[in-house]
Design a protein around this motif. Structure first.
Motif, PDB file in Angstrom:
ATOM      1  N   LEU A 222      43.407  23.069  64.248  1.00  0.00           N
ATOM      2  CA  LEU A 222      42.665  24.353  64.728  1.00  0.00           C
ATOM      3  C   LEU A 222      43.000  25.423  63.446  1.00  0.00           C
ATOM      4  O   LEU A 222      42.189  26.285  63.177  1.00  0.00           O
TER       5      LEU A 222
ATOM      6  N   PHE B  55      39.228  35.576  51.663  1.00  0.00           N
ATOM      7  CA  PHE B  55      39.677  35.673  53.027  1.00  0.00           C
ATOM      8  C   PHE B  55      40.298  37.029  53.005  1.00  0.00           C
ATOM      9  O   PHE B  55      41.448  37.130  52.279  1.00  0.00           O
ATOM     10  N   GLN B  57      41.808  39.270  55.042  1.00  0.00           N
ATOM     11  CA  GLN B  57      43.050  39.592  56.019  1.00  0.00           C
ATOM     12  C   GLN B  57      44.202  39.548  54.990  1.00  0.00           C
ATOM     13  O   GLN B  57      44.424  38.588  54.468  1.00  0.00           O
ATOM     14  N   ASN B  58      45.156  40.303  55.184  1.00  0.00           N
ATOM     15  CA  ASN B  58      46.602  40.295  54.281  1.00  0.00           C
ATOM     16  C   ASN B  58      46.227  40.402  52.878  1.00  0.00           C
ATOM     17  O   ASN B  58      47.209  40.220  52.100  1.00  0.00           O
ATOM     18  N   LYS B  59      45.198  40.569  52.575  1.00  0.00           N
ATOM     19  CA  LYS B  59      44.960  41.288  51.181  1.00  0.00           C
ATOM     20  C   LYS B  59      44.613  42.894  50.897  1.00  0.00           C
ATOM     21  O   LYS B  59      44.047  43.235  51.690  1.00  0.00           O
ATOM     22  N   GLN B  63      43.392  44.152  45.516  1.00  0.00           N
ATOM     23  CA  GLN B  63      43.290  42.535  45.352  1.00  0.00           C
ATOM     24  C   GLN B  63      41.771  42.079  45.642  1.00  0.00           C
ATOM     25  O   GLN B  63      41.242  41.506  44.800  1.00  0.00           O
ATOM     26  N   ARG B  82      36.502  38.967  56.894  1.00  0.00           N
ATOM     27  CA  ARG B  82      37.726  39.487  57.535  1.00  0.00           C
ATOM     28  C   ARG B  82      38.028  40.665  56.947  1.00  0.00           C
ATOM     29  O   ARG B  82      39.404  41.157  56.552  1.00  0.00           O
ATOM     30  N   VAL B 206      38.135  37.608  73.064  1.00  0.00           N
ATOM     31  CA  VAL B 206      37.576  38.623  74.046  1.00  0.00           C
ATOM     32  C   VAL B 206      37.721  38.340  75.524  1.00  0.00           C
ATOM     33  O   VAL B 206      37.665  37.120  75.913  1.00  0.00           O
ATOM     34  N   VAL B 232      36.433  24.858  67.114  1.00  0.00           N
ATOM     35  CA  VAL B 232      37.072  25.523  65.945  1.00  0.00           C
ATOM     36  C   VAL B 232      37.953  26.450  66.483  1.00  0.00           C
ATOM     37  O   VAL B 232      38.079  26.570  67.448  1.00  0.00           O
ATOM     38  N   ASN B 233      38.796  27.066  65.683  1.00  0.00           N
ATOM     39  CA  ASN B 233      39.699  28.096  66.223  1.00  0.00           C
ATOM     40  C   ASN B 233      39.297  29.134  66.658  1.00  0.00           C
ATOM     41  O   ASN B 233      38.007  29.377  66.413  1.00  0.00           O
ATOM     42  N   ILE B 234      39.880  29.979  67.465  1.00  0.00           N
ATOM     43  CA  ILE B 234      39.534  31.401  68.098  1.00  0.00           C
ATOM     44  C   ILE B 234      39.007  32.176  66.872  1.00  0.00           C
ATOM     45  O   ILE B 234      39.716  32.554  66.083  1.00  0.00           O
ATOM     46  N   ASN B 236      36.801  32.076  64.891  1.00  0.00           N
ATOM     47  CA  ASN B 236      36.409  31.324  63.813  1.00  0.00           C
ATOM     48  C   ASN B 236      34.950  31.243  63.360  1.00  0.00           C
ATOM     49  O   ASN B 236      34.695  30.083  63.367  1.00  0.00           O
ATOM     50  N   PHE B 238      33.359  32.081  60.966  1.00  0.00           N
ATOM     51  CA  PHE B 238      33.262  31.284  59.531  1.00  0.00           C
ATOM     52  C   PHE B 238      33.254  29.764  59.618  1.00  0.00           C
ATOM     53  O   PHE B 238      32.477  29.044  58.845  1.00  0.00           O
ATOM     54  N   CYS B 242      30.628  26.900  58.709  1.00  0.00           N
ATOM     55  CA  CYS B 242      30.861  26.001  57.250  1.00  0.00           C
ATOM     56  C   CYS B 242      30.607  24.566  58.009  1.00  0.00           C
ATOM     57  O   CYS B 242      29.926  23.587  57.410  1.00  0.00           O
TER      58      CYS B 242
ATOM     59  N   TYR C 208      45.685  33.413  62.214  1.00  0.00           N
ATOM     60  CA  TYR C 208      44.768  33.873  63.228  1.00  0.00           C
ATOM     61  C   TYR C 208      44.324  33.109  64.462  1.00  0.00           C
ATOM     62  O   TYR C 208      44.679  31.827  64.129  1.00  0.00           O
ATOM     63  N   GLY C 209      43.911  33.574  65.445  1.00  0.00           N
ATOM     64  CA  GLY C 209      43.429  32.836  66.428  1.00  0.00           C
ATOM     65  C   GLY C 209      44.584  32.017  67.243  1.00  0.00           C
ATOM     66  O   GLY C 209      45.595  32.570  67.507  1.00  0.00           O
TER      67      GLY C 209
ATOM     68  N   ASN E  58      35.593  47.279  74.797  1.00  0.00           N
ATOM     69  CA  ASN E  58      34.769  46.548  73.514  1.00  0.00           C
ATOM     70  C   ASN E  58      33.568  47.132  73.273  1.00  0.00           C
ATOM     71  O   ASN E  58      32.654  46.410  72.894  1.00  0.00           O
TER      72      ASN E  58
END
Lengths: 252, 252, 252, 252, 252, 252, 252, 252
Positions: A222, B55, B57-59, B63, B82, B206, B232-234, B236, B238, B242, C208-209, E58
């Motif tokens: 995941l 992606f 996040q964290n950039k 950058q 993100r 949520v 897919v992941n929580i 996600n 994107f 894909c 994440y997730g 939210n």
């Protein structure tokens, strides 16, 4: 609103400005179709692209045989999963002409109308070690009963990653890849980073220590940094196969 | 073995029994392709069917802008996910002609060579409440940048299930359905029980109380009693997009 | 050895070349090796091969500066980790000649006696994306302060696995490899399946997730199907560096 | 680029300005070595420093015997782990000259070329109670088959901590220490706070109540306040031994 | 079958053997009701026994005000929950005549048709400390807007259990009891062991340490050794109130 | 039975063979005491051995001041825990003569009748690093307000275990030891293996990575292989102190 | 004290009333007290207040009998816990005069020197249902072998809370109360809110559904809103008994 | 206050202004009723609306038979749950006239005074697959022994949602609905979104993979976006039935 529409329709019928058949036709395009809802579902196996499946876990051998015989009687294809040895023995004894795969814990009997799909897309099933074999076999048998012939790549684990890449041609021409892995569950990520087609990850409960019954490979898949990868439940070879077939059945 | 083959090939070239081009051609079909591996990957965006994605996040905003400008310079399509407000502001200020969707937390700038796919299959994105909108929008923008136009069904939650069924025609003719749900995450299960095409479940974070940051709908989807559903992941959106595009891109 | 020392002492007392009080005094610095344990520990930095480190998390800027100044006064090398911006500012203002790395959240001031180890073994630090950089930098700075010069491979993620293999010579000649990865955490597994030297996996909290704050890559590494891999806590670049240096310091 | 280089090389060969052997040599230093990739892996046991190991869990006795016999036939050393009584019986019956350790759940048969390493470093294995013995024995047997002779300290639990310190000389002269502990898992922390060499913690699944199948000592070790400590999976005596041998094999 | 019935009905209308109104009436009792499904749902507030509720978490203040104003315009009762200070301020400013309870994080504006239920059953809300007050207040306000007047017992925690029993008469004559508790969550168990009426347990997220955000009282309530107790999600005062009202609305 | 007893008693009163006061006295020793239950509880602080405590978390500064002033007015000792800076400021401003400890997040004002216990047993509080100080201070202040004077050992962490043993005399003569530790939480286990008196373990939420907010030391303590150790909730210095005082107050 | 002894010894050597070798010999049995640490531990059973206990889980019947016989031979009291039926049978057959409690899964044989403590404090053991009996019995037998006679209250569950209060005199005069509970684990909280003495909570693994193997009552007890309560591991009747005895042994 | 009241009462008796019986009567309405507390509880079965139930799990067949016979002797209705085959056999053999349901794992023997409730409300029990049958049957048998006759809807799973809606009339006229579901647990949510009456969700432990022993449907139900839904523990058909009967027994 709906009510107004309905009143107008009935008024037209009362006024004989439309025929009974016309009224009937209009009503069919109303939520009314919910009326047909139930019967459509009668055809659900056909609509979903695969027969009603007998999930044998938590069922007695007698129950399984009874359901199978009923399906045979109605001329339907029989397919059972998660069948332990006792169930398989009972089915073997009670259902004439049934076929059985002990590793896959599956049995099946194709109906007369069963036929192979014109394979518009090829499904590849990748796995690593011998320990994952029951899940691999379940996926394989499910794909087959749904009318496709999967290509099996059984020795392509992450610990010797070159073995995987030696099959690069098969991987790059696949329509869908089912990637089955226990332990750290990295195989589907590596494959999804390598190919363009959809990859379905199947985590397995094979492992020990902090393996959490398959949760570790599940979460690893995941959280894959490769895209195009979707995931099914732990050990769910059946579900992966159904999804793969649904994907190759998309009419382009 | 490989080495023997190679020596023979080189000997033939030395003997001029083959041309340079022929040798080159043969070597391309060798493991050598691993040599091409790196350069193929240079074309990875094309091969995977979608551009390199930023992606965010964290950039840092700096950058992100630097990467985007570099992509623009190379004539590539830019797509960032993100991205928080600071990043979006920086991108707006620093990248001429960029487009931004604050709800989706995405930005993009299509290259000159970008083009819409001939839509061989239609992607439907279903969701329930307003709270899931950022995930819904991320999925929508990703599908679009990959060249497809998704059909959006935004008010089809399980608490008033008839709303979903009123779109039955859209659901039954879809090629792939992305079903996004928080709370108890039942929407993808209900849809997957209703249609034949592949369904991709996207759990969202949520909820409140024992929601476990989205784990509850994630597990609910993985345990669905309906088949044809992958997950897919929580949050996600994107990744779901894909995968959906990969599915509709399967060449029949 | 200890026993020899004790016999000599007692002999001196027997010979009356020392007084009872003198013997008593000496013995206090002995058994005392459990007792002397404490004083040995005074030399613990030397014995463990690295200086006493200031873990700044949960300390006020004032506390950190005070400890650092005390170490400077005693001629010790100063090294602080997990220092936020406020702490780094305070250290910069309060400790003359200190060096600072904001990304690594570290600061240091080498003592006069500090010296580079004769590098008997080379440490390689591998990582994937920009998001892991703080952990990567912490590992790098820790290895450096302990007298070694790590080789940095910063762009070798699993999603484009060929990049990793293009460094095969560096990987195969390394003494120890620190492999840092967030997301699904597969990088250390792939490396450990590829090389013979010890590999230290460092899971990061980047994701994440359902990432569970880094638990996913942590468990993935613990369940690796490749051997020779050991693991440290999430984001623990410091710990990985200490262990790596301890490994290359093994006297063959 | 690579392609240009290749074309030039082939052109030179075609022009006979270089010899076949020279071309071959150059190609070996290309990514081409990936060609050798597979065959190198054939030698992987040698390269990794230990033979291919049979992980017997989830394998039938027949499968295990078949693999072992095949290895014997190829003149390889045989080593099997996680073998239950049935497997051990089958191996005993089917593989001439095999040795077996029931506690360790291991069996082995050294090949003619097997030889003891010149012990450049000594490995110490510490453990607490009798309940951890299977894990301890697995670590011991693995170290031995890899050519080293571990020093065993079996009664050094935290509840009577002086027992540990009475072995201080052994601990301080060790090259690597494997510390195995169940329950609260404090032993590796105490040792790592006491010595300078690398310490490998092995949590065991021994315990009850809120022990979480070994998760408690696993997490305790990961959160150790002592540095130089790395960790392997629960009950993974094999993995700890492989890592320990990899560490003492570092060529200074 | 349904279709036959429908044709007969339409034929009768065509034949004018029934009136339009009669046909309309019959169709309402058909699957058709599914047609009415949507419109019934329009009346869903009435059917479920409570108005459409605005869950403000939210949602932006603007979104909330817009929904509220739309409801006011349609003559509906407005009720919003989980409203933070910003939302409450916006509602206060934007919706004339609205009432607000900051502790409960609720606001409401009763419609002209709103009326108090003839209280056939009395609802009691029990809680322990001041920390649970927001959840208590949410439950109270929800019960009130649904037309009932709850009896509040606010100081009846388990640490001084006699206080609870001093209200025994109120407890024994209640129709439904909502018991709200954080910490160890024992209050609902004690009450359910003491009374015959249904008890609804509401765990709260009040606590610290190993409280797991309210999971501890949630699980404690689910594992109660007293029967007649059912549970809602953590902090879900609203849900408990809706269920309580549904219970007292059961028509005997 | 009780009823018979009661009738006899009342009859005696009716017969005037006992006085009203005698009847009253007897009734106090009846189940009646349940009547006295409430009033006894009024004296609960005295009975439990410590004053009513104000748990300030989730209370407003105003609420805290109001409660404190009310206690002052009734001549009771005031003691507040988990007070943040705002609460402490409010208390300082609003309650004359109050004392405050910011680290401990506590405040107190002793009543006139407050007095030190004759210390029948000495309580020792052990801890490791500076990060645990708030919990240590809370335990210390609580012990003090309950009339005892704890002995503080603040630098006795497991990473330098000799420091602990240098206090062996204090440890062996203690009546109760409170051992506070974060990280891997081994300190209480080591102490409980070393002394005969009861040890109370207090896990703290200090740590990072897989520390699980203090769950790791909590579980480590619960799984200690040393006996005589009991545990309180994470960061619960107050609870440990109350339990310790209850222990030393046992009347031999 | 130690110091006095050392001075005397050294004085004797100085006086030459003992030889160097004799001094050396004596010192070996000293520092040694830290150093003699080990020998003190020989007396550890006496020091801790209870005999060395045989934890039988994970031990073979033969191992248990061998240890027991060895203890008998050294004149020590034997006490074994967590003994299954096979172990108990073996002990019954192999150890003359042993006593056995199958429910408690314990056996014991008191030594000649065993004696009952002058009971300075009374220990009360409270529990609810029959399902907790093994844990209750283990606690009871442990208290007894440690020389105390517990008062047993076996039917005082929270579902009929008055039963508990009918024992109020016993509860209020107890020195220590051990409260054992499965399910929701509320009993220790209720008791600790009612009495002044220390209460030790023992969660049990009795339950079903979301009981988490005893985690639910464990966490409920840790989060109790009543003070004076400390907790031991799930099902740890032995540990609770040891702690209770340690408490009543505090010398006032 | 209470004390004043008591003194006045006793004074009146002393003054003979009231009789002994009058005093006795008054005292009965005091907290005194706590005295009656115990005896009231004797009648607890009647008060709670259902007989004392024998929870057979963790009880021996002998214990169960003994309790049942004792109840028969006292003329009480016997009802046992969670009885395995051995217990059922023992009960069948030992309790004359007992009735048994193996699927439900229940047995019962109605007393002479047992009678059916005048059914003021109808209870509906909905479930999906055959795997949930034991829980369904336990709920059914419990409702029956409590005097009601539930309506059973056994084939209404979410995967074919139209089946549920075909029972819409039954659903809309129910007083209380018990909805039982394993897997993803969506059934209760769908029903609660559809009806106005209270719905009780019962998660079951039926599933595999990441099902977490029923935690997944449990959490899904707790997080339902539909209101009016409350939940009981996993597999707790008994508890759901008790709660449902308590609800229909509310006196309007």
């Amino acid at each position: 609103m709906e009510k107004q529409y309905l009143r107008q329709l009935l008024t037209k019928l009362f006024d004989r400005s439309i025929s009974i058949e016309q009224a009937l036709e209009k009503l069919k395009h109303l939520p009314f179709e919910d009326l047909g809802f139930a019967s459509i579902d009668h055809h659900r196996p056909l609509r979903k692209g695969y027969p009603e499946v007998i999930f044998c876990q938590n069922k007695t051998p007698q129950q399984v045989v009874a359901i199978a015989l009923s399906q045979v009687k109605h001329g339907e294809t029989v397919f059972g999963t998660r069948a332990n040895v006792k169930v398989l023995d009972a089915v073997n004894a009670g259902v004439a002409g049934v076929e059985v795969d002990e590793t896959a814990r599956c049995f099946w009997k194709k109906s007369k109308t069963w036929k192979k799909h014109r394979t518009e897309g090829s499904i590849v099933i990748c796995s690593a070690g011998t320990a994952d074999l029951p899940v691999v076999a379940e996926a394989q048998r499910t794909v087959e009963i749904l009318g496709h012939t999967p290509r099996m790549l059984k020795d392509v684990g992450i610990a010797g990653i070159h073995r995987l890449f030696s099959y690069r041609e098969i991987l790059h021409t696949a329509s869908v890849i089912i990637a089955i892995a226990g332990m750290e569950g990295a195989l589907p990520s590596v494959i999804a980073g390598y190919v363009a087609c959809p990859v379905i990850g199947v985590p397995t409960s094979v492992g020990y220590g902090s393996h959490l019954g398959g949760m570790v490979p599940l979460f690893a898949m995941l959280n894959s940094c490769a895209s195009g990868l979707t995931v099914v439940n732990i050990d769910n070879g059946f579900g992966a196969a159904c999804a793969a077939v649904a994907m190759v059945n998309i009419k382009g």
